[in-house]
Structure formats: structure tokens, C-alpha cells
Design a protein around this motif. Structure first.
Motif, PDB file in Angstrom:
ATOM      1  N   GLU A   1       0.822  -1.203   0.000  1.00  0.00           N
ATOM      2  CA  GLU A   1       0.000   0.000   0.000  1.00  0.00           C
ATOM      3  C   GLU A   1       0.858   1.255   0.000  1.00  0.00           C
ATOM      4  O   GLU A   1       0.502   2.267  -0.625  1.00  0.00           O
ATOM      5  CB  GLU A   1      -0.930   0.000   1.210  1.00  0.00           C
ATOM      6  CG  GLU A   1      -2.007  -1.082   1.147  1.00  0.00           C
ATOM      7  CD  GLU A   1      -2.857  -1.103   2.402  1.00  0.00           C
ATOM      8  OE1 GLU A   1      -2.533  -0.335   3.335  1.00  0.00           O
ATOM      9  OE2 GLU A   1      -3.835  -1.878   2.457  1.00  0.00           O
ATOM     10  N   MET A   2       1.993   1.221   0.704  1.00  0.00           N
ATOM     11  CA  MET A   2       2.905   2.355   0.687  1.00  0.00           C
ATOM     12  C   MET A   2       3.602   2.492  -0.661  1.00  0.00           C
ATOM     13  O   MET A   2       3.877   3.598  -1.144  1.00  0.00           O
ATOM     14  CB  MET A   2       3.952   2.210   1.804  1.00  0.00           C
ATOM     15  CG  MET A   2       3.378   2.301   3.214  1.00  0.00           C
ATOM     16  SD  MET A   2       4.634   2.037   4.477  1.00  0.00           S
ATOM     17  CE  MET A   2       5.720   3.410   4.127  1.00  0.00           C
ATOM     18  N   LEU A   3       3.904   1.344  -1.271  1.00  0.00           N
ATOM     19  CA  LEU A   3       4.603   1.360  -2.560  1.00  0.00           C
ATOM     20  C   LEU A   3       3.699   1.858  -3.687  1.00  0.00           C
ATOM     21  O   LEU A   3       4.161   2.530  -4.622  1.00  0.00           O
ATOM     22  CB  LEU A   3       5.122  -0.055  -2.886  1.00  0.00           C
ATOM     23  CG  LEU A   3       6.026  -0.196  -4.116  1.00  0.00           C
ATOM     24  CD1 LEU A   3       7.284   0.644  -3.955  1.00  0.00           C
ATOM     25  CD2 LEU A   3       6.400  -1.666  -4.318  1.00  0.00           C
ATOM     26  N   PHE A   4       2.387   1.510  -3.578  1.00  0.00           N
ATOM     27  CA  PHE A   4       1.434   1.946  -4.611  1.00  0.00           C
ATOM     28  C   PHE A   4       0.309   2.718  -3.928  1.00  0.00           C
ATOM     29  O   PHE A   4      -0.802   2.192  -3.759  1.00  0.00           O
ATOM     30  CB  PHE A   4       0.858   0.742  -5.363  1.00  0.00           C
ATOM     31  CG  PHE A   4       1.906  -0.131  -6.011  1.00  0.00           C
ATOM     32  CD1 PHE A   4       2.476   0.241  -7.212  1.00  0.00           C
ATOM     33  CD2 PHE A   4       2.316  -1.315  -5.412  1.00  0.00           C
ATOM     34  CE1 PHE A   4       3.426  -0.548  -7.823  1.00  0.00           C
ATOM     35  CE2 PHE A   4       3.277  -2.118  -6.009  1.00  0.00           C
ATOM     36  CZ  PHE A   4       3.845  -1.722  -7.213  1.00  0.00           C
TER      37      PHE A   4
ATOM     38  N   SER B   1      -4.808  -0.254  -6.375  1.00  0.00           N
ATOM     39  CA  SER B   1      -5.442  -1.477  -5.893  1.00  0.00           C
ATOM     40  C   SER B   1      -4.975  -2.648  -6.734  1.00  0.00           C
ATOM     41  O   SER B   1      -4.630  -2.495  -7.907  1.00  0.00           O
ATOM     42  CB  SER B   1      -6.971  -1.347  -5.960  1.00  0.00           C
ATOM     43  OG  SER B   1      -7.581  -2.595  -5.666  1.00  0.00           O
ATOM     44  N   ALA B   2      -4.969  -3.875  -6.115  1.00  0.00           N
ATOM     45  CA  ALA B   2      -4.615  -5.095  -6.833  1.00  0.00           C
ATOM     46  C   ALA B   2      -5.833  -5.764  -7.445  1.00  0.00           C
ATOM     47  O   ALA B   2      -5.694  -6.788  -8.132  1.00  0.00           O
ATOM     48  CB  ALA B   2      -3.903  -6.069  -5.884  1.00  0.00           C
TER      49      ALA B   2
ATOM     50  N   SER C   1      -3.643  -1.627 -10.281  1.00  0.00           N
ATOM     51  CA  SER C   1      -2.214  -1.573 -10.557  1.00  0.00           C
ATOM     52  C   SER C   1      -1.739  -2.971 -10.946  1.00  0.00           C
ATOM     53  O   SER C   1      -1.787  -3.909 -10.141  1.00  0.00           O
ATOM     54  CB  SER C   1      -1.447  -1.068  -9.326  1.00  0.00           C
ATOM     55  OG  SER C   1      -0.056  -1.171  -9.538  1.00  0.00           O
ATOM     56  N   ALA C   2      -1.296  -3.110 -12.186  1.00  0.00           N
ATOM     57  CA  ALA C   2      -0.847  -4.421 -12.673  1.00  0.00           C
ATOM     58  C   ALA C   2       0.389  -4.894 -11.919  1.00  0.00           C
ATOM     59  O   ALA C   2       0.532  -6.089 -11.615  1.00  0.00           O
ATOM     60  CB  ALA C   2      -0.570  -4.341 -14.177  1.00  0.00           C
TER      61      ALA C   2
ATOM     62  N   GLU D   1       1.722  -9.546  -5.865  1.00  0.00           N
ATOM     63  CA  GLU D   1       0.924 -10.216  -4.851  1.00  0.00           C
ATOM     64  C   GLU D   1       0.576 -11.662  -5.236  1.00  0.00           C
ATOM     65  O   GLU D   1       0.542 -12.539  -4.383  1.00  0.00           O
ATOM     66  CB  GLU D   1      -0.362  -9.409  -4.621  1.00  0.00           C
ATOM     67  CG  GLU D   1      -1.194  -9.912  -3.443  1.00  0.00           C
ATOM     68  CD  GLU D   1      -2.386  -9.014  -3.210  1.00  0.00           C
ATOM     69  OE1 GLU D   1      -2.610  -8.601  -2.076  1.00  0.00           O
ATOM     70  OE2 GLU D   1      -3.100  -8.712  -4.205  1.00  0.00           O
ATOM     71  N   ASN D   2       0.357 -11.933  -6.537  1.00  0.00           N
ATOM     72  CA  ASN D   2      -0.147 -13.253  -6.962  1.00  0.00           C
ATOM     73  C   ASN D   2       0.832 -14.072  -7.788  1.00  0.00           C
ATOM     74  O   ASN D   2       0.652 -15.270  -7.938  1.00  0.00           O
ATOM     75  CB  ASN D   2      -1.440 -13.071  -7.765  1.00  0.00           C
ATOM     76  CG  ASN D   2      -2.534 -12.420  -6.963  1.00  0.00           C
ATOM     77  OD1 ASN D   2      -3.009 -12.980  -5.975  1.00  0.00           O
ATOM     78  ND2 ASN D   2      -2.926 -11.213  -7.361  1.00  0.00           N
ATOM     79  N   HIS D   3       1.834 -13.429  -8.380  1.00  0.00           N
ATOM     80  CA  HIS D   3       2.729 -14.166  -9.274  1.00  0.00           C
ATOM     81  C   HIS D   3       4.178 -13.729  -9.078  1.00  0.00           C
ATOM     82  O   HIS D   3       4.916 -13.522 -10.047  1.00  0.00           O
ATOM     83  CB  HIS D   3       2.318 -13.929 -10.736  1.00  0.00           C
ATOM     84  CG  HIS D   3       0.921 -14.372 -11.049  1.00  0.00           C
ATOM     85  ND1 HIS D   3       0.587 -15.690 -11.250  1.00  0.00           N
ATOM     86  CD2 HIS D   3      -0.235 -13.651 -11.190  1.00  0.00           C
ATOM     87  CE1 HIS D   3      -0.718 -15.775 -11.515  1.00  0.00           C
ATOM     88  NE2 HIS D   3      -1.241 -14.553 -11.468  1.00  0.00           N
ATOM     89  N   SER D   4       4.590 -13.545  -7.850  1.00  0.00           N
ATOM     90  CA  SER D   4       5.954 -13.075  -7.598  1.00  0.00           C
ATOM     91  C   SER D   4       6.995 -14.116  -7.991  1.00  0.00           C
ATOM     92  O   SER D   4       8.114 -13.776  -8.365  1.00  0.00           O
ATOM     93  CB  SER D   4       6.110 -12.695  -6.122  1.00  0.00           C
ATOM     94  OG  SER D   4       5.830 -13.823  -5.291  1.00  0.00           O
ATOM     95  N   SER D   5       6.652 -15.417  -7.900  1.00  0.00           N
ATOM     96  CA  SER D   5       7.627 -16.463  -8.225  1.00  0.00           C
ATOM     97  C   SER D   5       7.282 -17.190  -9.524  1.00  0.00           C
ATOM     98  O   SER D   5       7.855 -18.239  -9.822  1.00  0.00           O
ATOM     99  CB  SER D   5       7.693 -17.478  -7.068  1.00  0.00           C
ATOM    100  OG  SER D   5       6.412 -18.054  -6.853  1.00  0.00           O
ATOM    101  N   THR D   6       6.370 -16.645 -10.306  1.00  0.00           N
ATOM    102  CA  THR D   6       5.989 -17.279 -11.577  1.00  0.00           C
ATOM    103  C   THR D   6       7.106 -17.098 -12.599  1.00  0.00           C
ATOM    104  O   THR D   6       7.710 -16.019 -12.692  1.00  0.00           O
ATOM    105  CB  THR D   6       4.685 -16.660 -12.102  1.00  0.00           C
ATOM    106  OG1 THR D   6       3.677 -16.802 -11.097  1.00  0.00           O
ATOM    107  CG2 THR D   6       4.239 -17.356 -13.374  1.00  0.00           C
TER     108      THR D   6
END
Length: 924
Positions: A150-153, A157-158, A166-167, A173-178
Motif C-alpha cells: 500500500e505504501m509502494l502503490f 489497488s490489486a 495496478s498491474a 501479490e499473486n505471481h511473484s515467483s511465476t
């Protein structure tokens, strides 16, 4: 209990893959004897018995349910055959998640979901009630803290259905290790979904065609059932009977409560009226408040109240509100007219103009007030410039009008952007020029120069604000945020359309400035049709080169100041053309003025001769030209963007001709000085430099200057001009980039040499003719006869007299210029030797004594002036000796030698000048 039939065997399924709730047809053997015999049906481990429809012993229709396994067998269980087997399998596909607003051909199973509307910490819209996977790949939740995201963006919203989606936040949040390959697959899925949506309802109908058929069959069955029931009743169908009952109940209720409801409605209307008066007192009091705030000048308050009233009651249909809102509009229209009038008032500051334009834009004034203001400022600047010219013209004619109130810009609140100009101009002028505020300097400054300074100051005080107003108009800073958003598209169109119009305004101001200056300084460059508008300066004398140079410097500084405003160069080209024409005119006027000064140099000739035989005149001439060229240094220098003064061939030719005229005028002055009558020569101040030891005697203060001496002085000056002055002047011309220097030098040198030769011949004629004329009478004085004469005893007096005259010429020339002595004496000796040769050749015969006497005199003269002999004089002496009989005896030769030595000894003192000249020539 033993089974009487074989176990069920599934040999086929159609389709063999699909998502949950897909309708499939199962085929096989021993699938049961009837619907009651079928007691079990599983597909991929999921019990599908509830949806199964037994068709025959070899066919069953059902729907696939939710299963944990992606792929599995189809197992049929019957009472008669028990649990069966399967030779085929079914592949269960992952279903696409259907959103709340997505179309679906089948009933969607509503899963339990978390109602995020109850979470007050997240501003997620209601459309995001259930999770979805728009990328179509496996979601891998990250451990990144929510607060950090939230501070970064901030403000984002996700949730992909949110306006502030925000893409980057969603991916973290959902695909950090994809992996990257999976992300590429996700892009493909997104494209596929987009294509599916673009196919429209036709593709949707095709995909759920079977479902539509089933729904149609169900509706037809219900309708047939209702029709069957209706035919058995008199009242009609069941639905018709229900409608009649409901209508009678409604009518009965209305009859019972009509009076009570009427009184209630009246009380509510009264209560609502009182509430309206209290609630909307803002609108009812607004017309009076607007008038009061306008009188106070609180336009911001008026605009805010108007915007509030417009948003609340602008589209109201209530007559009372319409009436009062019309009163508000009437007063706002009056305010628009008042603000527009203030905006178009001149003079006014840029701050006030921007403020009024912003008010009018907030009030949605019709038209384009900013552009109207720009047009008014344009007309005001042009009016100021013409008024400035008229004021100075009237002042020049003696009519007061120079200090009109319109031109008194010092009382204007506008900021004056003339710091650079005034400071630089004062430094350039030095002590000879003063500030424009000094009345004494104004008296000394020509009116036209003062007009140019006032005019450029006026333009520089008005044009920057005019330009800044246009820039603010272009970039939209004149308007408030609300007005800018509402009129951005319309204004962008206006800017594109009016860009050329504003360019024409600037060009008109520049052309007016240039034409007014041309009318004052270059009236011949103004067409006849514009003389009355831009001219009118009834002055006969032209400005001097110094004042023109000062004007050029002023206009150059004006050009620099305008360039600093980032005005395009093509709009300022007319000023560059004016500067070039003024530079050319300044050069011409300066050279013409120099020519006039050169003419007056003859009056300054003091005839004081230095050791080199020169007066101060050549030095004054060179200094005059050098000073003139030095005054043109700044004019000839090319500033950035300026062209050379000599770029036009016509200018080169005119400047070259003026330069030649200057040199020829000085040559003419020298000629006039050489032929000036003795009575016109002031010799009271005449003196010579007698400090040189080579000069003999002394010249008394009352010594009168003869015409021969003036000729010698002028000849000496001519020689110095040819060897030094003209060459130095040519170097100065070249240093200042003058063109045609070779032509200037050749023509002037030719004229100078012609004058030198003419004066030299005049001087030789004055000095040689008397000496030559005295030879023949002297030779035959006393009835002398070459045939009958006494033996020679020495050189006769006529020759001594001729030598003394030659010595006198030597002395006169030597007194003026030692360098002229060889040139003058050589010509005198040539004339004497030529005359002596003629006289000898005219003698018919010589006696022995006559021949000896003639040889003695010829040899005495030849030996005496030997240092000044030329090939012509040597030839003349040779011809004279050849006309004489040759000496036959040694006694005659000895006698001749003795007599020559005696002559030289007796005339030693007189002949010293020739010996000194010989030693000097040997040294050089």
C-alpha cells in the motif's frame, strides 16, 4: 443372492473431456434393465447419479460433476449386474470462472465467498465480490506485507476490476515467483479471452445451444400443463384467475384508505414545502449575495456560489427553483460583461489580465475572452507606437505633445524589462551620452534618435507581457482546473486555428516598429503610400554616423531582448533587415562625412616641415580616415544572425567609390595647395625644423613661402603618401573587411602619381628654364666666337653662374626634403646638359683655343654634377664632346687638366653640396 446379469461395461463416452456440469452420453453393455435398476454412476470419482437419465441398456445421459481427479474411469453400478468396469476414461477440464456480469448458458453453482464489502480497510468496489484469475495460470501468493504494498502503490489497488487497478501490485501479490514462460502463457490467455469477448452473443449461443433447447422444451411443457388446467375451468387459466383476485384486492384497499391517505399527502406536502424553504435558502438568498459580493470585488466567492447552484439546480424541473436560478443567471451575465470590460481595459497588468480571464473561464463566458484580450493588447501596442511618433513629430514642429499621458509608461504598473537595454546602452555611450531621463541630454539628442529610443523602450515594456499572455493561453495556465478540463478540446482547436493569427499580430508589431524607424531614419525606404502614416519628419539634415551607430546599438539591444523571449527568428527578420540597412547607411554617411572633413584639411595646412620634408597634413589625413573607420568598427562587426554589410554587390561598389572619392579629394586638396596664390598663404606661423645638422643657415621668422617651396612641400608629401600613407590606409580598409581594396589602391595611386608628376614638371619648368635660358647669352657674351678666341685661362662666368643657380636649387630642395634632391637635380642637369649639347652641335667650327675652351667648360660641368648624372644627361655630355675637335697634343691635355683642377679648387666651397650628396648616396 446371485446376479442374473453380467456386470456393466462402459465402452464409450461423448464427449470424452469437458468442464464440470458438462452433459455426456455414456454407451456400453449391460447398463441396467431400467431407471430403477441403476443404483450408481461415478465419473472421475464423482457421483453423478442425481443427474443420470437411463435411456436403454446401452445408453445413459448425465452431467459431469465436480471431481478431485483430472482424469478417471466411468463406473456404472446396477442391481442386476453389480459394479461395472470401463474401457474408456473422461478428462475433466478446469472450468472458466464466470463473473457476476458474465453470460452463462447453464446454472452457475454459487460458492461460499467472503463478502469483502464488510472490510472497511479496503476500498474495493462491489464488482470484486469473488476472486478471479484473469491470467489463467496458477496463483502463487507472495509473502510481501500488505502495508508495504500500500505504501509502494499509494491510492492503487490489486483488484483488476477497480478503477485504480495496478498491474504491478497484482503481479507482486499473486505471481511473484511465476516463471517468464508462464507469464507468456498468461499473455496468450488474455488474448484468447479478449477474442472470445469480441465474438459477441453469436458465439455464446453456439456454445450453449443444447442448453437453450432444453430450456425451450421445459417452458413448452409448463405452458401445455397450464393450458390443460385452464380448459377444465370456466374462469379460464390459473394465471388469469390469480390476476383477477389481485386486482379486486387492490381496489378494495384503495377505497378503504383513500381519505386517510389524502390527508396524509396534504400534511406531507406542507411539511415538505417548509423543509424546502429551510433546506434551499442558499438558492433563494443567492441573487442578493451575488450583488453584494460583486460590489466588494469578491469574485471568487461569487464563482464558487454559482458553481454550487449550477450543479444543484442547473437542470431542475421545479418552477420555483427555475425562477430563482434564472435570477442568478441574469446577475452572472452582468458579472461576465463587467469582467470582460475590465479585461479589455488598457493599460492593465498581466496579473490582472490572467485573473479576469480565469474568472471568465470559470463563469463559462461565451466566446474566447483570452483571445479578445490578446487582440485588445495588440491594438493597444500599435496605438502606443503611432502616438509616440506623433508626439515627437509635433514636438519637433514646436507643438507640445511629446509628453502625452498615453506615452507616460512610468506610471503604469507594468514591469519594465529594459534593465539590460538601459545598462548596456549607458555603458556604450560613455560620458558623451546620458540617460533618457536627463532633460539636458534630451536637448542635445536629435529628436529622431530620442524617438527611436523611446519607441524601442515602449515595445520592450509591452511586448514581453503580450508574449507571455500568448504562452499562457497556449499552455492553458490562464484557466482554472475545472475550466481547463471542460474546455481543453475546444481550446486546443482554437490554439491551432489562432496560431497563425497571433503570428500575424507579432509580425504586424515588428513591421510597425521597423516602418516607424525607417520613416524617421530611412525615409526613402518607405513606399509613398506609407509616408503619411510612418513618416512626417520634416528634417533636411541627415543624422551623423555617430548617431546612426548609437541607433544601431539601441536596435541591436532591442533585438537581443526580443530574442531572449524565445520569439521565433522568422518573426524578427524585419528587424534584422532594418539593422542591415541602417548599418549600410551608417557606413555611407560616415564616409561622406569623412570626405567633407578631408576637404577642410587644406585649411589646416600649417606648412611646418619636419626633418623628412613633411608637414602634418598626411598624418592628419591618415588619422581622419583611421578615426572614421574606428567609429564604424561596431557597425561593421556582425552580431549573431547578422549579415555582412558588404554582402550586396551594390553596397560594395558604392563603398569602394566613396573610398576612392575620399582619397581623390585629398589629392585635389594637395593640388589646390600647390597652386594657391602667394597672397592666400598664411606664412606668419611658418617655420622649419633646423635641428638637423644637415641643414645650413637659418630661416628667419619673417621668411615668406614662395610658390616653388610650396610645390616642393607638396611633392614631398606626395612621395610620403605613395610610400606609406596610402598603403597604411589600404591595410586599415582590409582590416575592416572593405571590398575592392585593390581597385581603391590602384585608382588612388594613379591619381597621386599623376599629380606628383604634374607638380614635379611644374617645379622643373620653374627652376630649369631660367638656368637653361641663361646659357646661350652667357656663352656668347662680349661677342665671343669659337673660331677666334684667346687661349683658355679658366672656366668662364656663365658656367659658374649656372652652377651657382643649380646650387641654389639644391639648397632650396635640400631645405625642404633631402630625398627630393637627386630627383630634382637630375632633371635640372638633364635640361642643362641637353641645352649645352645643342649649343655645341650648332657651332659650325671651332678653333684650337675654342675647342679647348669648350671642352674645359663641358668637362667642368660634367665633373661637378657627376653624382646627379643620368643616362640621358651622360648621353647629352657625350654628344657635346663629340661635337668638339679632339685634342691632338699632350700640352693641351695637360693644360685642360690644370685648368679643371684650378676650377675645382677655386669653387671648392660652392661644390661641397655635390660632394656631400655623393657621400650620402654612397652610404645609402
Amino acid at each position: 443372492m446371485s446376479r442374473s446379469r453380467q456386470p456393466p461395461l462402459v465402452t464409450g463416452i461423448s464427449p470424452n473431456e469437458g468442464i464440470p456440469w458438462t452433459k455426456v452420453t455414456i454407451r456400453g453393455e449391460n447398463l441396467g434393465t431400467g431407471p430403477t435398476d441403476l443404483i450408481g454412476l461415478t465419473i472421475c470419482g464423482h457421483n453423478c447419479l442425481l443427474t443420470a437419465e437411463w435411456m436403454s441398456a446401452s445408453k445413459i445421459v448425465c452431467r459431469v460433476g465436480q471431481a478431485k481427479n483430472d482424469k478417471g474411469d466411468i463406473i456404472v453400478t446396477t442391481k442386476s449386474g453389480g459394479r461395472g468396469t470401463s474401457t474408456v476414461s473422461f478428462k475433466l477440464l478446469k472450468p472458466e470462472k464466470i463473473g457476476l456480469l458474465d453470460q452463462s448458458a447453464v446454472w452457475v453453482d454459487e460458492m461460499n465467498y467472503y463478502d469483502m464489502r464488510t472490510d472497511r480497510n479496503k476500498g474495493i468496489p462491489p464488482l470484486s465480490l469473488r476472486p478471479a484469475n484473469p491470467l489463467g495460470i496458477e496463483i502463487e501468493k507472495s509473502k510481501f506485507p500488505q502495508k508495504d504494498l500500500e505504501m509502494l502503490f499509494p491510492g492503487m489497488s490489486a483488484d483488476f476490476t477497480s478503477e485504480n487497478f495496478s498491474a504491478a501490485w497484482y503481479l507482486i501479490e499473486n505471481h511473484s515467483s511465476t516463471s517468464f514462460e508462464q507469464l507468456k502463457m498468461a499473455v496468450t490467455n488474455l488474448k484468447r479471452q479478449a477474442n472470445k469477448k469480441s465474438e459477441g452473443s453469436l458465439a455464446y449461443v453456439k456454445g450453449g445451444l443444447s442448453t437453450f433447447f432444453e430450456a425451450q422444451d421445459a417452458l413448452s411443457a409448463i405452458h401445455q400443463k397450464l393450458e390443460a388446467d385452464g380448459t377444465e375451468k370456466v374462469e379460464g387459466s390459473m394465471t388469469q384467475k390469480l390476476e383477477n383476485v389481485l386486482n379486486r384486492a387492490s381496489n378494495t384497499a384503495d377505497t378503504l384508505f383513500q381519505e386517510v391517505l389524502g390527508r396524509k399527502d396534504k400534511a406531507d406536502s406542507t411539511r415538505n414545502a417548509l423543509n424546502v424553504l429551510q433546506r434551499f435558502k442558499f438558492l433563494f438568498n443567492l441573487p442578493l449575495n451575488i450583488e453584494r459580493n460583486i460590489q466588494k470585488g469578491d469574485y471568487d466567492v461569487v464563482i464558487n456560489d454559482y458553481e454550487k447552484a449550477k450543479s444543484l439546480f442547473g437542470k431542475t424541473e421545479v418552477q420555483v427553483f427555475k425562477k430563482y436560478y434564472a435570477e442568478v443567471e441574469t446577475r452572472i451575465e452582468a458579472l461576465r460583461e463587467l469582467l470582460l470590460a475590465k479585461l479589455l481595459e488598457t493599460p492593465s497588468t498581466l496579473h490582472d489580465q490572467k485573473r479576469y480571464i480565469r474568472y471568465l473561464s470559470d463563469l463559462h463566458a461565451p466566446g474566447d475572452p483570452a483571445w479578445q484580450c490578446i487582440g485588445a493588447q495588440h491594438r493597444w501596442i500599435l496605438q502606443l507606437m503611432h502616438s509616440c511618433k506623433e508626439g515627437y513629430v509635433q514636438d519637433l514642429k514646436g507643438t507640445p505633445g511629446l509628453h502625452s499621458p498615453m506615452l507616460d509608461l512610468d506610471t503604469d504598473a507594468r514591469p519594465v524589462v529594459l534593465g539590460h537595454l538601459s545598462q548596456t546602452a549607458s555603458l556604450k555611450r560613455g560620458s558623451s551620452f546620458q540617460s533618457g531621463r536627463d532633460d539636458t541630454w534630451r536637448c542635445k539628442t536629435p529628436h529622431r534618435v530620442a524617438f527611436v529610443e523611446k519607441l524601442t523602450k515602449l515595445v520592450l515594456s509591452q511586448l514581453p507581457n503580450f508574449w507571455k499572455l500568448w504562452i499562457s493561453y497556449v499552455n492553458g495556465s490562464l484557466f482554472s482546473e475545472t475550466a481547463e478540463k471542460s474546455g481543453q478540446i475546444e481550446r486546443s482547436k482554437n490554439v491551432r486555428q489562432r496560431q497563425n493569427d497571433f503570428k500575424k499580430m507579432i509580425q504586424e508589431i515588428m513591421q510597425c516598429l521597423v516602418k516607424l524607424i525607417r520613416g524617421a531614419l530611412l525615409p526613402l525606404s518607405i513606399p509613398e503610400c506609407g509616408v503619411r502614416q510612418y513618416g512626417g519628419w520634416e528634417v533636411k539634415s541627415e543624422l551623423s554616423g555617430q548617431w546612426l551607430a548609437h541607433v544601431i546599438q539601441t536596435i541591436r539591444l532591442t533585438y537581443e531582448s526580443l530574442t531572449a523571449l524565445e520569439i521565433p527568428n522568422d518573426m524578427l527578420q524585419t528587424i534584422q533587415d532594418l539593422i542591415l540597412d541602417l548599418r549600410v547607411r551608417c557606413v555611407m554617411v560616415t564616409l561622406q562625412h569623412t570626405a567633407e572633413e578631408i576637404k577642410r584639411l587644406a585649411e589646416k595646412e600649417d606648412w611646418i616641415v619636419d626633418n623628412e620634408g613633411l608637414t602634418s597634413l598626411p598624418c592628419q589625413f591618415e588619422q581622419c580616415i583611421v578615426h572614421s573607420l574606428q567609429s564604424l568598427k561596431g557597425v561593421l562587426e556582425c552580431k549573431p544572425g547578422e549579415a555582412s554589410v558588404f554582402q550586396q554587390p551594390r553596397t560594395q561598389e558604392d563603398v569602394c567609390q566613396l573610398s576612392i572619392n575620399i582619397l581623390q579629394i585629398f589629392i585635389y586638396c594637395l593640388e589646390q595647395l600647390s597652386t594657391k596664390p602667394d597672397a592666400d598663404v598664411d606664412t606668419t606661423h611658418l617655420s622649419v625644423d633646423v635641428s638637423s645638422p644637415d641643414l645650413f643657415g637659418s630661416i628667419h621668422e619673417d621668411f615668406s613661402l614662395t610658390s616653388e617651396q610650396r610645390l616642393l612641400i607638396v611633392l614631398s608629401n606626395c612621395c610620403y603618401l605613395e610610400r606609406h600613407t596610402f598603403l597604411n590606409i589600404a591595410e586599415h580598409f582590409e582590416k575592416h573587411n572593405f571590398q575592392g581594396i585593390e581597385k581603391i589602391t590602384q585608382v588612388s595611386m594613379a591619381s597621386l602619381k599623376e599629380l606628383d608628376q604634374r607638380l614635379f614638371e611644374n617645379y622643373i619648368e620653374l627652376k630649369a628654364d631660367p638656368i637653361v635660358g641663361s646659357l646661350e647669352p652667357g656663352i656668347y657674351a662680349g661677342y665671343f666666337d669659337w673660331k677666334d678666341c684667346l687661349p683658355p685661362t679658366g672656366v668662364r662666368n656663365y658656367l659658374k653662374e649656372a652652377l651657382v643657380n643649380i646650387i641654389a636649387v639644391h639648397a632650396e630642395v635640400f631645405t625642404i626634403s633631402k630625398e627630393l634632391v637627386p630627383r630634382v637635380l637630375s632633371r635640372v642637369v638633364e635640361a642643362v646638359s641637353e641645352e649645352l649639347s645643342r649649343l655645341m652641335q650648332c657651332v659650325s667650327s671651332f678653333s684650337k683655343n675654342g675647342a679647348l675652351q669648350a671642352r674645359l667648360e663641358i668637362c667642368a660641368l660634367r665633373d661637378t654634377v657627376a653624382v646627379h648624372l643620368t643616362p640621358e644627361s651622360k648621353s647629352s655630355f657625350k654628344q657635346a664632346l663629340e661635337a668638339l675637335p679632339q685634342l691632338s697634343s699632350g700640352a693641351d691635355k695637360k693644360l685642360l687638366e690644370e685648368l679643371l683642377n684650378k676650377f675645382k679648387s677655386s669653387m671648392h666651397l660652392q661644390l661641397t653640396c655635390f660632394q656631400a650628396a655623393a657621400s650620402t648616396m654612397m652610404k645609402t
